[in-house]
Design a protein around this motif. Structure first.
Motif, PDB file in Angstrom:
ATOM      1  N   GLY A 196      10.740  -5.965  -2.876  1.00 29.11           N
ATOM      2  CA  GLY A 196      10.535  -4.943  -3.882  1.00 29.11           C
ATOM      3  C   GLY A 196      10.100  -3.626  -3.263  1.00 29.11           C
ATOM      4  O   GLY A 196      10.563  -2.541  -3.670  1.00 29.11           O
ATOM      5  N   ASN A 197       9.238  -3.693  -2.253  1.00 29.93           N
ATOM      6  CA  ASN A 197       8.809  -2.478  -1.556  1.00 29.93           C
ATOM      7  C   ASN A 197       9.959  -1.832  -0.786  1.00 29.93           C
ATOM      8  O   ASN A 197      10.035  -0.600  -0.679  1.00 29.93           O
ATOM      9  CB  ASN A 197       7.662  -2.802  -0.602  1.00 29.93           C
ATOM     10  N   ILE A 198      10.840  -2.669  -0.258  1.00 34.64           N
ATOM     11  CA  ILE A 198      12.021  -2.133   0.429  1.00 34.64           C
ATOM     12  C   ILE A 198      12.861  -1.303  -0.542  1.00 34.64           C
ATOM     13  O   ILE A 198      13.329  -0.204  -0.212  1.00 34.64           O
ATOM     14  CB  ILE A 198      12.853  -3.273   1.043  1.00 34.64           C
ATOM     15  N   GLU A 199      13.040  -1.829  -1.735  1.00 34.37           N
ATOM     16  CA  GLU A 199      13.835  -1.094  -2.727  1.00 34.37           C
ATOM     17  C   GLU A 199      13.156   0.207  -3.117  1.00 34.37           C
ATOM     18  O   GLU A 199      13.811   1.225  -3.362  1.00 34.37           O
ATOM     19  CB  GLU A 199      14.069  -1.964  -3.963  1.00 34.37           C
ATOM     20  N   GLU A 200      11.815   0.194  -3.156  1.00 28.07           N
ATOM     21  CA  GLU A 200      11.076   1.419  -3.499  1.00 28.07           C
ATOM     22  C   GLU A 200      11.343   2.533  -2.494  1.00 28.07           C
ATOM     23  O   GLU A 200      11.575   3.693  -2.872  1.00 28.07           O
ATOM     24  CB  GLU A 200       9.577   1.124  -3.557  1.00 28.07           C
ATOM     25  N   VAL A 201      11.299   2.206  -1.214  1.00 26.53           N
ATOM     26  CA  VAL A 201      11.507   3.256  -0.211  1.00 26.53           C
ATOM     27  C   VAL A 201      12.988   3.594  -0.079  1.00 26.53           C
ATOM     28  O   VAL A 201      13.346   4.761   0.179  1.00 26.53           O
ATOM     29  CB  VAL A 201      10.908   2.856   1.152  1.00 26.53           C
ATOM     30  N   ARG A 202      13.852   2.592  -0.268  1.00 23.60           N
ATOM     31  CA  ARG A 202      15.289   2.847  -0.169  1.00 23.60           C
ATOM     32  C   ARG A 202      15.730   3.822  -1.265  1.00 23.60           C
ATOM     33  O   ARG A 202      16.563   4.706  -1.038  1.00 23.60           O
ATOM     34  CB  ARG A 202      16.057   1.522  -0.260  1.00 23.60           C
ATOM     35  N   SER A 203      15.159   3.680  -2.480  1.00 21.55           N
ATOM     36  CA  SER A 203      15.534   4.555  -3.584  1.00 21.55           C
ATOM     37  C   SER A 203      15.085   5.994  -3.345  1.00 21.55           C
ATOM     38  O   SER A 203      15.561   6.913  -4.020  1.00 21.55           O
ATOM     39  CB  SER A 203      14.918   4.028  -4.891  1.00 21.55           C
ATOM     40  N   ARG A 204      14.179   6.178  -2.374  1.00 21.43           N
ATOM     41  CA  ARG A 204      13.707   7.524  -2.050  1.00 21.43           C
ATOM     42  C   ARG A 204      14.332   8.054  -0.760  1.00 21.43           C
ATOM     43  O   ARG A 204      13.843   9.004  -0.167  1.00 21.43           O
ATOM     44  CB  ARG A 204      12.186   7.521  -1.964  1.00 21.43           C
ATOM     45  N   GLY A 205      15.398   7.382  -0.315  1.00 21.23           N
ATOM     46  CA  GLY A 205      16.162   7.883   0.806  1.00 21.23           C
ATOM     47  C   GLY A 205      15.901   7.225   2.134  1.00 21.23           C
ATOM     48  O   GLY A 205      16.503   7.601   3.148  1.00 21.23           O
TER      49      GLY A 205
ATOM     50  N   ILE B 282      11.257  -0.120   8.790  1.00 15.91           N
ATOM     51  CA  ILE B 282      11.609  -1.447   9.291  1.00 15.91           C
ATOM     52  C   ILE B 282      10.677  -2.451   8.634  1.00 15.91           C
ATOM     53  O   ILE B 282       9.457  -2.369   8.772  1.00 15.91           O
ATOM     54  CB  ILE B 282      11.498  -1.505  10.825  1.00 15.91           C
ATOM     55  N   ALA B 283      11.251  -3.379   7.901  1.00 16.16           N
ATOM     56  CA  ALA B 283      10.474  -4.361   7.143  1.00 16.16           C
ATOM     57  C   ALA B 283      10.526  -5.721   7.826  1.00 16.16           C
ATOM     58  O   ALA B 283      11.589  -6.181   8.237  1.00 16.16           O
ATOM     59  CB  ALA B 283      11.008  -4.464   5.720  1.00 16.16           C
ATOM     60  N   LEU B 284       9.365  -6.350   7.927  1.00 14.22           N
ATOM     61  CA  LEU B 284       9.267  -7.697   8.473  1.00 14.22           C
ATOM     62  C   LEU B 284       9.019  -8.672   7.328  1.00 14.22           C
ATOM     63  O   LEU B 284       8.104  -8.480   6.517  1.00 14.22           O
ATOM     64  CB  LEU B 284       8.119  -7.788   9.480  1.00 14.22           C
TER      65      LEU B 284
ATOM     66  N   GLU C  34       0.804  -1.223   0.000  1.00 19.19           N
ATOM     67  CA  GLU C  34       0.000   0.000   0.000  1.00 19.19           C
ATOM     68  C   GLU C  34       0.835   1.269   0.000  1.00 19.19           C
ATOM     69  O   GLU C  34       0.314   2.366  -0.215  1.00 19.19           O
ATOM     70  CB  GLU C  34      -0.926   0.009   1.218  1.00 19.19           C
ATOM     71  N   LEU C  35       2.130   1.147   0.256  1.00 15.09           N
ATOM     72  CA  LEU C  35       2.980   2.337   0.330  1.00 15.09           C
ATOM     73  C   LEU C  35       2.896   3.168  -0.943  1.00 15.09           C
ATOM     74  O   LEU C  35       2.780   4.395  -0.899  1.00 15.09           O
ATOM     75  CB  LEU C  35       4.431   1.928   0.586  1.00 15.09           C
ATOM     76  N   LYS C  36       2.948   2.500  -2.078  1.00 14.24           N
ATOM     77  CA  LYS C  36       2.986   3.231  -3.346  1.00 14.24           C
ATOM     78  C   LYS C  36       1.643   3.847  -3.708  1.00 14.24           C
ATOM     79  O   LYS C  36       1.538   4.582  -4.695  1.00 14.24           O
ATOM     80  CB  LYS C  36       3.466   2.313  -4.465  1.00 14.24           C
ATOM     81  N   HIS C  37       0.614   3.577  -2.913  1.00 14.08           N
ATOM     82  CA  HIS C  37      -0.708   4.161  -3.163  1.00 14.08           C
ATOM     83  C   HIS C  37      -0.917   5.431  -2.345  1.00 14.08           C
ATOM     84  O   HIS C  37      -2.060   5.768  -2.011  1.00 14.08           O
ATOM     85  CB  HIS C  37      -1.806   3.130  -2.876  1.00 14.08           C
ATOM     86  N   GLY C  38       0.164   6.098  -2.018  1.00  7.56           N
ATOM     87  CA  GLY C  38       0.039   7.392  -1.356  1.00  7.56           C
ATOM     88  C   GLY C  38       1.047   7.641  -0.268  1.00  7.56           C
ATOM     89  O   GLY C  38       1.655   8.716  -0.209  1.00  7.56           O
ATOM     90  N   THR C  39       1.261   6.678   0.611  1.00  4.76           N
ATOM     91  CA  THR C  39       2.083   6.899   1.800  1.00  4.76           C
ATOM     92  C   THR C  39       3.559   7.082   1.478  1.00  4.76           C
ATOM     93  O   THR C  39       4.301   7.718   2.241  1.00  4.76           O
ATOM     94  CB  THR C  39       1.897   5.727   2.782  1.00  4.76           C
ATOM     95  N   ILE C  40       4.001   6.554   0.345  1.00  5.06           N
ATOM     96  CA  ILE C  40       5.414   6.689  -0.008  1.00  5.06           C
ATOM     97  C   ILE C  40       5.806   8.162  -0.173  1.00  5.06           C
ATOM     98  O   ILE C  40       6.989   8.510  -0.137  1.00  5.06           O
ATOM     99  CB  ILE C  40       5.727   5.870  -1.287  1.00  5.06           C
ATOM    100  N   ALA C  41       4.825   9.027  -0.300  1.00  9.31           N
ATOM    101  CA  ALA C  41       5.103  10.462  -0.379  1.00  9.31           C
ATOM    102  C   ALA C  41       5.741  10.986   0.906  1.00  9.31           C
ATOM    103  O   ALA C  41       6.402  12.033   0.904  1.00  9.31           O
ATOM    104  CB  ALA C  41       3.814  11.240  -0.669  1.00  9.31           C
ATOM    105  N   LEU C  42       5.562  10.289   1.991  1.00  6.76           N
ATOM    106  CA  LEU C  42       6.132  10.710   3.271  1.00  6.76           C
ATOM    107  C   LEU C  42       7.588  10.290   3.445  1.00  6.76           C
ATOM    108  O   LEU C  42       8.244  10.712   4.404  1.00  6.76           O
ATOM    109  CB  LEU C  42       5.307  10.145   4.426  1.00  6.76           C
TER     110      LEU C  42
END
Length: 598
Positions: free
Chosen positions: A525-534, A511-513, A495-503
């Protein structure tokens, strides 16, 4: 597992051992035993299934012994019985051993070193003590060398206390991933799993680290690594004042209650086990659940998060459609209710006002009710048709830890007793989880370092996961926010990419489980998405799914029970993040332990 006490000195040892074991009763156990020896090697072994009070009945207090070892056992290998109770002796009677932990290569050890040895029980400990005796066949080796050779081939978690009847003035001990301390006296020494077991004898204690072995006499002790390096470590003073007595040696109740979770898990299994060794709930409750075509779980906060795992268990194991409701929302916006539902109320205190408001409504509607609570005789317990108790013991810290894992365990037992798969050996699997919890708890220093690296001076953080890991992420986020005041949210990773990743911005802790094989790659894959944004990412992963860069690897347990284990490091992260901020761990601002107002 559970508790170890050893003593070498001048006093009659039987009472010292038994009193120490009684102080470890809180850990849970199914059998107990002691072994005592005098200075010329005359020895006596006493073991009994059940309580320490029953062991007392068979102990001979007239034996003039000055050294001994004792143990309370929780079954991980072999059913509860006198034959499986500790201490265990080698076939030749020379060596006697008590052990906490799990030996991972016990089958390999048996096949390699003991092909012709007839074992009397079914424990990994009995295998280890006979492996020790195997190395003693080399007459050129001293007891220290024999013990060292055995430790070199043993793999797994252990706290050992060993007596060689041919060397009756030395007590031996060793540790790896299972707690064990040396207690220092003027003319005696002790070893114990917990200082509280022997605090009446001494307040001077020495830590034993992983991979170390210890030699104790009545006047001295020596510590070496298994490889032979000498360790010099000074004792520390264990101080307890009147205000600290209830929490023992712990600085905060929360840490004590985190550490108690393996014992609580074992106690729950013991309480819900019948005489045949099978999990069992009251028959009237079982009939009520089987008659329901849908279950509605009603809860608040931590109990609400446990409810989501209950939904998973009840649907996957028992095949009953289940819904989860926030009590405060249900009261004013109830869902459409049809058919023959059962309502389950989860509450640590049994006094939660929002949940009780729903209970009153449901009773007016005439539907059957079950309360799962830690407090017998509480309002929700009294007013519901049925009750299942958590058996977690008093939980003092405002932030719930052991009550949460107790709720998950009882929900799993409820579902398993309704399953046609005969609870998929749930008793055994919960035992594995309890031991894995012990291993995680033993790694506190690593988790404290992670808290410092990821959460120091941070204003916000995220937990992410999928499936069961998402449910744990919600609870993990609640723990961190309620005591450290870090604004933390638990999200379904997808769900991160549906809005929350903006934060997500530079340095945001995420922290990923990852404990489920079927969605591990997606979460990565979601970890890489947030990692690429810092994002500053930390991965907590189940053994077998790990990658080299992951920060924390959890011991493998049954996939359905991973939430019981995965939540433990998140509790410790919250604890250490709070300490590092200088806040009161047990008494966070604005919160009460029992929420008795709407």
């Amino acid at each position: 597992m559970c508790g170890i006490v050893g003593y070498i000195g001048q006093s009659a040892v039987q009472e010292i051992l038994l009193s120490g074991l009684e102080k470890l009763e809180y850990r849970g156990y199914d059998s107990a035993g002691i072994f005592v020896v005098d200075k010329i090697g005359n020895s006596h072994l006493f073991r009994e299934k059940g309580r320490i009070a029953e062991l007392r009945e068979v102990v001979d207090f007239d034996v003039p012994a000055q050294m001994g070892i004792g143990h309370t056992r929780w079954a991980t290998h072999g059913v509860p019985s006198i034959a499986n109770a500790h201490p265990h002796q080698s076939q030749d009677g020379r060596f006697t051993l008590v052990h906490n932990g799990v030996i991972e290569n016990f089958q390999e050890l048996k096949a390699t070193y003991l092909p012709d040895v007839a074992l009397t029980g079914n424990t990994d400990t009995e295998i280890v003590v006979n492996v020790i005796a195997h190395f003693a066949k080399n007459d050129a080796l001293t007891t220290k060398e024999i013990f060292r050779e055995a430790l070199k081939v043993v793999k797994g978690s252990y706290a050992f206390a060993l007596i060689d009847s041919k060397d009756p003035e030395i007590l031996w001990a060793a540790k790896n991933k299972s707690p064990l301390l040396i207690g220092v006296g003027t003319d005696f020494h002790v070893v114990a799993s917990d200082a509280m077991a022997t605090i009446q004898l001494t307040d001077q204690y020495v830590e034993i680290h992983d991979g170390e072995m210890v030699q104790l006499t009545n006047t001295d002790f020596a510590i070496e690594t298994v490889s032979g390096s000498v360790i010099n470590r000074a004792p520390y003073k264990a101080t307890v004042d009147a205000a600290d007595l209830e929490k023992g040696m712990y600085p905060y109740y929360m840490l004590k209650e985190i550490d108690e979770q393996p014992a609580v898990l074992r106690r729950i299994v013991q309480q819900y086990q019948n005489s045949a060794g099978e999990l069992e709930i009251p028959n009237e409750l079982k009939q009520a659940v089987e008659a329901a075509d849908r279950i509605h779980i009603v809860a608040c906060g931590t109990s609400y998060h446990a409810g989501w795992l209950g939904k998973h268990f009840l649907e996957k194991m028992a095949g009953i459609p289940t819904e989860v409701h926030i009590a405060s929302e249900f009261s004013y916006n109830p869902p459409l209710i049809k058919g023959n539902p059962l309502f389950v109320f989860i509450s640590q205190s049994g006094e939660t006002a929002d949940s009780r408001q729903v209970l009153v409504k449901v009773k007016e509607w005439g539907y059957p009710t079950l309360t799962i609570t830690n407090v017998q005789g509480s309002t929700l317990s009294r007013e519901a048709n049925h009750t299942l108790l958590l058996h977690a013991g008093p939980e003092i810290a405002v932030a719930s830890t052991k009550a949460y894992t107790a709720q998950i365990s009882v929900l799993a037992i409820l579902a398993a007793t309704l399953s046609e798969e005969k609870d998929f050996a749930l008793i055994h699997e919960l035992g594995i989880v309890a031991n894995a919890m012990d291993s995680i708890i033993a790694e506190k220093e690593q988790i404290a370092e992670l808290a410092e690296a990821y959460l120091t001076d941070k204003r916000s953080a995220f937990y992410i996961g999928r499936g069961l890991d998402y449910y744990v992420s919600m609870e993990a986020a609640l723990k961190l926010k309620e005591i450290s005041y870090v604004q933390t949210e638990g999200f379904a990773a997808g769900e991160l990419k549906h809005g929350t990743i903006a934060l997500i911005e530079e340095g945001t802790p995420v922290i990923a489980l990852i404990t489920q094989a079927e969605n591990a790659s997606h979460t990565r894959g979601n970890i890489e998405e947030v990692r690429s944004r810092g994002a500053h990412t930390c991965v907590c992963v189940m053994e077998g799914l790990q990658q080299e860069s992951d920060q924390l690897v959890l011991p493998a347990v049954h996939p359905m029970l991973t939430p019981l284990l995965a939540v433990v490091p998140t509790q410790l992260l919250a604890y250490y993040a709070t300490l590092q901020r200088g806040f009161d761990v047990d008494k966070p601002r604005n919160l009460a332990k029992s929420v008795t107002v709407e």
